[in-house]
Write an enzyme that holds these catalytic residues in place. Structure first.
Site, PDB file in Angstrom:
ATOM      1  N   GLY A  66     104.643  -3.374   1.904  1.00 32.75           N
ATOM      2  CA  GLY A  66     104.743  -4.368   2.841  1.00 32.75           C
ATOM      3  C   GLY A  66     106.252  -5.023   2.696  1.00 32.75           C
ATOM      4  O   GLY A  66     106.984  -5.353   3.584  1.00 32.75           O
ATOM      5  N   CYS A  76     101.576 -15.466  -4.483  1.00 35.71           N
ATOM      6  CA  CYS A  76     102.567 -16.033  -5.005  1.00 35.71           C
ATOM      7  C   CYS A  76     102.903 -17.523  -5.280  1.00 35.71           C
ATOM      8  O   CYS A  76     103.580 -18.077  -5.929  1.00 35.71           O
ATOM      9  CB  CYS A  76     103.973 -15.543  -3.671  1.00 35.71           C
ATOM     10  N   GLN A 116      98.880  -8.205   7.369  1.00 33.85           N
ATOM     11  CA  GLN A 116      97.621  -8.753   7.302  1.00 33.85           C
ATOM     12  C   GLN A 116      96.476  -8.158   8.531  1.00 33.85           C
ATOM     13  O   GLN A 116      95.420  -8.078   8.569  1.00 33.85           O
ATOM     14  CB  GLN A 116      97.388 -10.235   7.259  1.00 33.85           C
TER      15      GLN A 116
HETATM   16  C1  LIG Z   1     100.638  -8.533   1.092  1.00 36.69           C
HETATM   17  C2  LIG Z   1     101.384  -9.064   2.198  1.00 36.69           C
HETATM   18  C3  LIG Z   1     102.838  -8.622   2.134  1.00 36.69           C
HETATM   19  C4  LIG Z   1     103.564  -7.817   0.995  1.00 36.69           C
HETATM   20  O1  LIG Z   1     102.851  -6.561   0.977  1.00 36.69           O
HETATM   21  P1  LIG Z   1     103.207  -5.437  -0.483  1.00 36.69           P
HETATM   22  O2  LIG Z   1     102.396  -4.272   0.099  1.00 36.69           O
HETATM   23  O3  LIG Z   1     102.159  -6.124  -1.249  1.00 36.69           O
HETATM   24  O4  LIG Z   1     104.450  -5.598  -0.668  1.00 36.69           O
HETATM   25  C5  LIG Z   1     103.757  -8.980   3.385  1.00 36.69           C
HETATM   26  N1  LIG Z   1     103.391  -9.726   4.240  1.00 36.69           N
HETATM   27  C6  LIG Z   1     102.030 -10.046   4.177  1.00 36.69           C
HETATM   28  C7  LIG Z   1     101.544 -11.040   5.262  1.00 36.69           C
HETATM   29  C8  LIG Z   1     101.143  -9.887   3.358  1.00 36.69           C
HETATM   30  O5  LIG Z   1      99.767 -10.619   3.282  1.00 36.69           O
END
Ligand SMILES: *Cc1c(COP(=O)(O)O)cnc(C)c1O
Length: 375
Positions: A69, A318, A177
């Protein structure tokens, strides 16, 4: 262990693991090679592309695999900004975005872009009319998430899509999400770019996708051997991609997850006084419950829950441990006290009613303990 932190990451589904194993052992070949085994790996990858494309009503040529993501968000924002910088240098987003979007926006500001961070209301929702008003002649991109990772609140992306389409501005949504949890139709919702990630839906970590409408222009962020039709280089993560599609096919029953979340919410509100649900309770993901509990610190409650084998969160991974109040709850206009007393429970299809009851029982004891100390 009672695992209620599925918005942070999920356990790999058995179906995903089973799809991954053969492309790590027998059909491990590089999908770009010419021999038979490579063809098999390629086929697995292309079948996965079909499954995931169909899941959002996209064309297979509009799906690009990434490392997750975060990369997809960065690629969408930095890429569009680069390709359209001569057309305009204004980007619109909103304050409760994930840091993958917010920090990419900070980077755009350093590159000479102006970013408008729109407010949300006390329910966590951005009013599409505010977005429409914020559009300028030099606006080239709107990035608004489909569902929030801390509260589960859904943004009105269908309405936002009609605005951006009418104004001929590109629309990116962080769907990490939402994807696999609620229905998304990129055509109906006029979405030009969408980010998704495997590990939030029972797939493996380190793989995701960016949907890019055929008309949207996007230069590569990562250069190399020209994989993914020249737009995203690097040998494809075939096992990850196979696991991503398998997890999506085997996605949780949203109705069941929602019933369980609603049950947890009802019992918490009944058993513990001074609890407030954060975020709109109707326009919300099925699996997330974010509450603030009067007179306690979320972090401290979390530690005690954790010592009992119950895994929850105070918000995004985070901000956890940083001691800073959540930027999402702050944007909803809450006091530092309400922000710091928040807890997030995120469920999946494997959770049970018994686990919910056990969690509330533990939570009630912990809260009573802390309130006694403070009284
Ligand atoms: C977890 C998350 C990300 C990051 O995705 P990764 O695959 O962990 O890099 C970005 N946006 C949202 C809304 C997330 O919940």
């Amino acid at each position: 262990m009672i695992y209620l932190d599925n918005a942070a990451t999920t356990k790999l589904k058995k179906s995903a693991l089973e799809a991954m194993l053969p492309v790590m052992t027998e059909n491990f070949a590089n999908p770009s090679a010419v021999y038979l085994a490579a063809g098999k790996a390629r086929r697995v990858m292309e079948e996965a592309r079909d499954v995931l494309a169909e899941g959002i009503n996209a064309d297979r040529n509009e799906i690009f695999f990434t490392s997750g993501g975060t990369e997809s968000d960065n690629w969408a924002l930095l890429g569009v900004a680069e390709s359209l910088r001569d057309k305009g240098r204004h980007v619109i987003t909103q304050k409760t975005e994930h840091h993958a979007v917010l920090n990419a926006c900070k980077n755009l500001e350093r590159r000479g872009f102006e970013v408008t961070y729109l407010d949300v209301d006390e329910n966590g929702i951005l009013d599409p009319k505010d977005l429409e008003k914020a559009v300028r002649k030099d606006t080239v991109l709107v990035s608004v998430m489909a569902a929030n990772n801390e509260t589960g609140v859904l943004q009105r992306i269908g309405e936002i899509g009609s605005i951006t389409r009418k104004k001929r501005i590109l629309f990116h949504t962080d769907g990490v999400q939402a994807f696999g949890h609620i229905p998304i139709d990129v055509k109906k919702m006029n979405i030009d770019l969408l980010s998704a990630s495997a590990h939030k839906i029972g797939g493996p970590k380190g793989v995701g996708l960016l949907f890019k409408d055929t008309e949207a222009e996007l230069p590569p962020l990562i250069f190399g051997g020209g994989q993914e039709r020249g737009l995203r280089s690097g040998t494809e993560n075939v096992p990850g991609i196979a696991g991503f599609a398998a997890a999506f096919k085997d996605r949780d029953d949203a109705k069941r997850v929602k019933e369980l979340r609603d049950f947890l919410e009802t019992v918490i509100l009944k058993e513990i006084k001074g609890v407030f649900v954060n975020g709109n309770t109707d326009e919300r993901l099925p699996g997330i419950l974010n509450v603030s509990i009067n007179g306690v610190k979320g972090e401290s409650v979390l530690m005690r829950l954790s010592s009992l084998g119950i895994c929850a969160s105070t918000g995004s991974a985070c901000t956890a441990g940083s001691g800073k109040p959540s930027h999402v709850l702050k944007a909803m206009g809450f006091s530092n006290e309400r922000c710091n007393s928040s807890l997030r429970f995120s469920l999946n299809g494997e959770n049970t009613k018994e686990e919910m009851l056990e969690t509330v029982k533990a939570l009630k004891d912990i809260v009573e303990d802390f309130r006694k100390i403070l009284a």
